[in-house]
Design a protein around this motif. Structure first.
Motif, PDB file in Angstrom:
ATOM      1  N   PHE A  87       0.843  -1.201   0.000  1.00  0.00           N
ATOM      2  CA  PHE A  87       0.000   0.000   0.000  1.00  0.00           C
ATOM      3  C   PHE A  87       0.879   1.253   0.000  1.00  0.00           C
ATOM      4  O   PHE A  87       0.642   2.196  -0.771  1.00  0.00           O
ATOM      5  N   GLY A  90       2.248   2.031  -3.461  1.00  0.00           N
ATOM      6  CA  GLY A  90       1.218   2.624  -4.321  1.00  0.00           C
ATOM      7  C   GLY A  90       0.891   4.054  -3.921  1.00  0.00           C
ATOM      8  O   GLY A  90       0.682   4.925  -4.769  1.00  0.00           O
ATOM      9  N   TRP A  91       0.881   4.294  -2.611  1.00  0.00           N
ATOM     10  CA  TRP A  91       0.593   5.627  -2.077  1.00  0.00           C
ATOM     11  C   TRP A  91       1.707   6.590  -2.481  1.00  0.00           C
ATOM     12  O   TRP A  91       1.461   7.728  -2.912  1.00  0.00           O
ATOM     13  N   SER A  94       1.556   7.513  -6.265  1.00  0.00           N
ATOM     14  CA  SER A  94       0.443   8.316  -6.768  1.00  0.00           C
ATOM     15  C   SER A  94       0.093   9.511  -5.885  1.00  0.00           C
ATOM     16  O   SER A  94      -0.444  10.499  -6.366  1.00  0.00           O
ATOM     17  N   PHE A  96      -2.158   9.088  -3.690  1.00  0.00           N
ATOM     18  CA  PHE A  96      -3.557   8.786  -3.369  1.00  0.00           C
ATOM     19  C   PHE A  96      -3.645   7.653  -2.355  1.00  0.00           C
ATOM     20  O   PHE A  96      -3.026   6.609  -2.531  1.00  0.00           O
ATOM     21  N   CYS A  97      -4.456   7.821  -1.303  1.00  0.00           N
ATOM     22  CA  CYS A  97      -4.852   6.679  -0.491  1.00  0.00           C
ATOM     23  C   CYS A  97      -6.369   6.566  -0.627  1.00  0.00           C
ATOM     24  O   CYS A  97      -7.016   7.442  -1.203  1.00  0.00           O
ATOM     25  N   PRO A  98      -6.972   5.476  -0.133  1.00  0.00           N
ATOM     26  CA  PRO A  98      -8.375   5.212  -0.484  1.00  0.00           C
ATOM     27  C   PRO A  98      -9.372   6.326  -0.149  1.00  0.00           C
ATOM     28  O   PRO A  98     -10.215   6.663  -0.990  1.00  0.00           O
ATOM     29  N   GLY A  99      -9.280   6.931   1.049  1.00  0.00           N
ATOM     30  CA  GLY A  99     -10.270   7.947   1.421  1.00  0.00           C
ATOM     31  C   GLY A  99     -10.271   9.139   0.475  1.00  0.00           C
ATOM     32  O   GLY A  99     -11.292   9.451  -0.161  1.00  0.00           O
TER      33      GLY A  99
END
Lengths: 143, 144
Positions: A87, A90-91, A94, A96-99
């Motif tokens: 995670f 990926g964070w 980008s 971006f995290c999920p929230g």
């Protein structure tokens, strides 16, 4: 209540600047021009959240449900660490995290749509796998 | 390329997020974990689908309401290319499920509950995220 909770979450993300991947990446880049915003946001959020946790421990049940449904697993295992590690990559790639990614859908930028679709696709294999091995004792819980 | 730092807005926004997590905990006894809530909406609908859908709807409404209330637009700068966004999205989706949470579930709620698993998860994803940004920006020399 869940709707209101979601609205507050989205308001908080938007107000704090955490929906902007550039700001998140600024925090993750101490070797560049470091942006401390994320630390303040997370600190503020954890502090307020901790107050409600203390309050919840004095209650026998939540206001609108029969029981607190919280993660009970305490073991630090390999899936937890590998998953968190992936995670983080990926964070970091980008910003971006999920929230924030979900919240940003409301602004209609094509890039957030692409990210969220990929994220949802990424979520599927793990959940499928777990459902098919449901007979085995559960070793994984939420958060 | 650095954005102006507003500590007041950061703290206030953080407090709202904490309030949101507290509200969900005290009202229905659940963790406000964005990755888990989103992932479980993908599965078969069950008794929890209602509140999860309501939460996600609220998450989408929040930024719009802020724009309407303050009259200023929420800015986002996305520098990643489409292939990177897809790869990152897959990693974030899979990683948060395998690791049972993300910045909200492990970060905001887990740390507040003093969960050892959440401390381990947050330390791990912070380290890999910092390393990833360092490699991309300073070793590979991508424009920042």
């Amino acid at each position: 209540m869940a709707l209101l909770s979601g609205i507050l979450f989205g308001l908080g993300l938007a107000l704090s600047g955490m929906m902007d991947p550039a700001r998140v990446l600024g925090f993750l880049d101490p070797a560049g021009s470091w942006d401390p915003t994320l630390a303040f946001v997370l600190g503020g959020a954890v502090a307020v959240s901790a107050l409600s946790v203390m309050l919840s421990r004095r209650m026998t049940r939540p206001l609108l449900a029969n029981r607190f449904d919280l993660p009970t697993v305490t073991r630090i295992d390999r899936p937890l660490l590998v998953g968190a590690g992936l995670f983080g990559i990926g964070w970091g790639l980008s910003g971006f995290c999920p929230g924030p990614a979900l919240a940003s859908l409301s602004l209609g930028l094509p890039a957030s749509v692409v990210f969220v679709i990929a994220m949802l696709i990424g979520m599927v294999p793990h959940d499928r796998l777990r459902r098919s091995t449901k007979a085995a004792p559960a070793t994984s819980g939420r958060a | 390329m650095s954005l102006p730092f507003h500590p007041g807005e950061a703290l206030a926004g953080g407090a709202l997020i904490g309030l949101s997590a507290g509200m969900l905990l005290l009202s229905i006894g659940r963790v406000a974990g964005c990755s888990g809530i989103a992932a479980r909406l993908l599965g078969r609908p069950d008794g929890d689908s209602g509140w999860r859908a309501a939460f996600v709807l609220g998450l989408l409404l929040g930024p719009v309401l802020l724009e309407l209330a303050t009259g200023r637009s929420v800015t986002m700068q996305i520098s990643a290319s489409v292939p990177v966004l897809i790869g990152a999205g897959l990693l974030v989706g899979f990683g948060t499920r395998l690791g049972s949470g993300c910045t909200s579930g492990h970060g905001v709620s887990g740390l507040a509950r003093l969960s050892k698993r959440s401390f381990a998860a947050v330390s791990t994803f912070m380290v890999t995220a910092f390393l990833t940004v360092f490699v991309v920006r300073h070793l590979l020399g991508a424009a920042s």
